[in-house]
Structures are given as C-alpha cells and as structure tokens.
Motif scaffolding. Structure first.
Motif, PDB file in Angstrom:
ATOM      1  N   GLN A  29       0.961  -1.495  -0.038  1.00  0.00           N
ATOM      2  CA  GLN A  29      -0.550   0.083  -0.025  1.00  0.00           C
ATOM      3  C   GLN A  29       1.129   1.058  -0.351  1.00  0.00           C
ATOM      4  OE1 GLN A  29      -2.699  -0.162   3.325  1.00  0.00           O
ATOM      5  NE2 GLN A  29      -3.931  -2.450   2.645  1.00  0.00           N
ATOM      6  N   LEU A  30       1.900   0.890   1.064  1.00  0.00           N
ATOM      7  CA  LEU A  30       2.995   2.428   0.674  1.00  0.00           C
ATOM      8  C   LEU A  30       2.798   3.301   0.001  1.00  0.00           C
ATOM      9  CD1 LEU A  30       4.416   4.410   2.033  1.00  0.00           C
ATOM     10  CD2 LEU A  30       6.376   2.597   3.174  1.00  0.00           C
ATOM     11  N   GLU A  31       3.534   1.427  -1.162  1.00  0.00           N
ATOM     12  CA  GLU A  31       4.298   1.327  -2.302  1.00  0.00           C
ATOM     13  C   GLU A  31       3.220   2.615  -3.623  1.00  0.00           C
ATOM     14  OE1 GLU A  31       6.502  -1.796  -4.359  1.00  0.00           O
ATOM     15  OE2 GLU A  31       6.478  -2.769  -2.828  1.00  0.00           O
ATOM     16  N   LEU A  32       2.275   1.949  -3.452  1.00  0.00           N
ATOM     17  CA  LEU A  32       1.210   2.498  -3.893  1.00  0.00           C
ATOM     18  C   LEU A  32       0.975   3.447  -3.859  1.00  0.00           C
ATOM     19  CD1 LEU A  32      -0.936   2.268  -6.017  1.00  0.00           C
ATOM     20  CD2 LEU A  32      -2.582   1.510  -4.889  1.00  0.00           C
ATOM     21  N   TYR A  33       0.321   4.019  -2.778  1.00  0.00           N
ATOM     22  CA  TYR A  33       0.588   5.686  -2.400  1.00  0.00           C
ATOM     23  C   TYR A  33       1.368   6.349  -2.578  1.00  0.00           C
ATOM     24  CZ  TYR A  33      -0.823   9.419   0.645  1.00  0.00           C
ATOM     25  OH  TYR A  33      -0.167  10.628   1.405  1.00  0.00           O
ATOM     26  N   LYS A  34       2.994   6.113  -2.601  1.00  0.00           N
ATOM     27  CA  LYS A  34       4.085   6.706  -2.998  1.00  0.00           C
ATOM     28  C   LYS A  34       3.910   6.631  -4.583  1.00  0.00           C
ATOM     29  CE  LYS A  34       7.479   5.978   0.248  1.00  0.00           C
ATOM     30  NZ  LYS A  34       8.460   4.893   0.961  1.00  0.00           N
ATOM     31  N   ALA A  35       3.122   5.876  -5.259  1.00  0.00           N
ATOM     32  CA  ALA A  35       3.394   5.868  -7.031  1.00  0.00           C
ATOM     33  C   ALA A  35       2.204   6.903  -7.775  1.00  0.00           C
ATOM     34  CB  ALA A  35       2.947   4.232  -7.855  1.00  0.00           C
ATOM     35  N   LEU A  36       1.011   6.750  -6.667  1.00  0.00           N
ATOM     36  CA  LEU A  36       0.195   7.940  -6.896  1.00  0.00           C
ATOM     37  C   LEU A  36       0.069   8.900  -6.993  1.00  0.00           C
ATOM     38  CD1 LEU A  36      -3.009   6.046  -5.259  1.00  0.00           C
ATOM     39  CD2 LEU A  36      -2.617   6.170  -7.224  1.00  0.00           C
ATOM     40  N   GLU A  37       1.616   9.236  -5.984  1.00  0.00           N
ATOM     41  CA  GLU A  37       1.981  10.636  -4.858  1.00  0.00           C
ATOM     42  C   GLU A  37       2.641  11.434  -6.938  1.00  0.00           C
ATOM     43  OE1 GLU A  37       2.291  12.245  -0.781  1.00  0.00           O
ATOM     44  OE2 GLU A  37       3.013  10.459  -1.621  1.00  0.00           O
ATOM     45  N   VAL A  38       3.529  10.462  -7.466  1.00  0.00           N
ATOM     46  CA  VAL A  38       4.058  10.907  -8.581  1.00  0.00           C
ATOM     47  C   VAL A  38       3.701  10.989  -9.776  1.00  0.00           C
ATOM     48  CG1 VAL A  38       5.858   9.321 -10.291  1.00  0.00           C
ATOM     49  CG2 VAL A  38       6.557   9.495  -7.349  1.00  0.00           C
ATOM     50  N   ASN A  39       2.534  10.091  -9.703  1.00  0.00           N
ATOM     51  CA  ASN A  39       2.001   9.600 -11.313  1.00  0.00           C
ATOM     52  C   ASN A  39       0.197  10.903 -11.749  1.00  0.00           C
ATOM     53  OD1 ASN A  39       3.204   7.817 -13.036  1.00  0.00           O
ATOM     54  ND2 ASN A  39       2.461   5.881 -11.753  1.00  0.00           N
TER      55      ASN A  39
END
Length: 106
Positions: free
Chosen positions: A26-36
C-alpha cells in the motif's frame, strides 16, 4: 505531464482506496499515486476483502480495480470495475458526478 486527482476535489465526498494489499504494498502504491497524480488518497486496509466483496469487486483471492459509492447508511449505491480508472480519469470523474447527482435527486 501527469494527470491530477484535483479533479475529484469538488466532490462533496470522503474518498479512500480500499486495498487487500500488505501495508508495504500500500505504501508503494501511495507513493506511485503521488508521483503520477501529484497526490494520493488515504488507504483502508481490507486484507480479508470484506469491503471489496461488498462492492462486488472480489475476484477470487484478489480485488478488481474500480470505484464505487456508499450512501450515508453504508449501502453500496454504485460500483464499477475498471482497471483503467486512473488513465481514464476524466471519464471516471464524470461517471462519479453523474451517480452522485442521481443519488441527490432520488
């Protein structure tokens, strides 16, 4: 140039991502959403997929991607499976807005 989740800001709703993933995933996805998208949304952990099943998005031991709406009593009033909701953000926002308008009319 990345898309922006700001398009969801004018909706008078609380938004969450429901995920059966581990906290690390979930943390990885959270960070990916922030980037994208320039920002992310809060996560609700659902390792047993109970909320996901409520939204009729359970697919065996995993969740389908999509979005839905709960009313104030916790009833699912709308749901759709769409793996590409983020890539189709304009369509996603339009559909959510239409469903919210229909809720308020009824």
């Amino acid at each position: 140039m990345h898309k922006n989740l700001d398009k969801l800001n004018d909706l008078d709703v609380s938004m969450y991502i429901i995920s059966g993933d581990t906290p690390e995933q979930q943390l990885e996805l959270y960070k990916a959403l922030e980037v994208n998208y320039g920002q992310s949304l809060p996560f609700v952990s659902d390792p047993e997929l109970k909320m996901i099943e409520l939204f009729k998005m359970k697919n065996g031991d995993v969740a389908n991607r999509g979005y839905g709406i709960l009313d104030e009593e916790g009833n699912v009033v709308f749901n759709t499976i769409n793996d590409n909701w983020g890539e189709q953000l304009d369509k996603t926002v339009k559909e959510i807005k239409e469903e919210l308008e229909n809720m308020h009319k009824g």
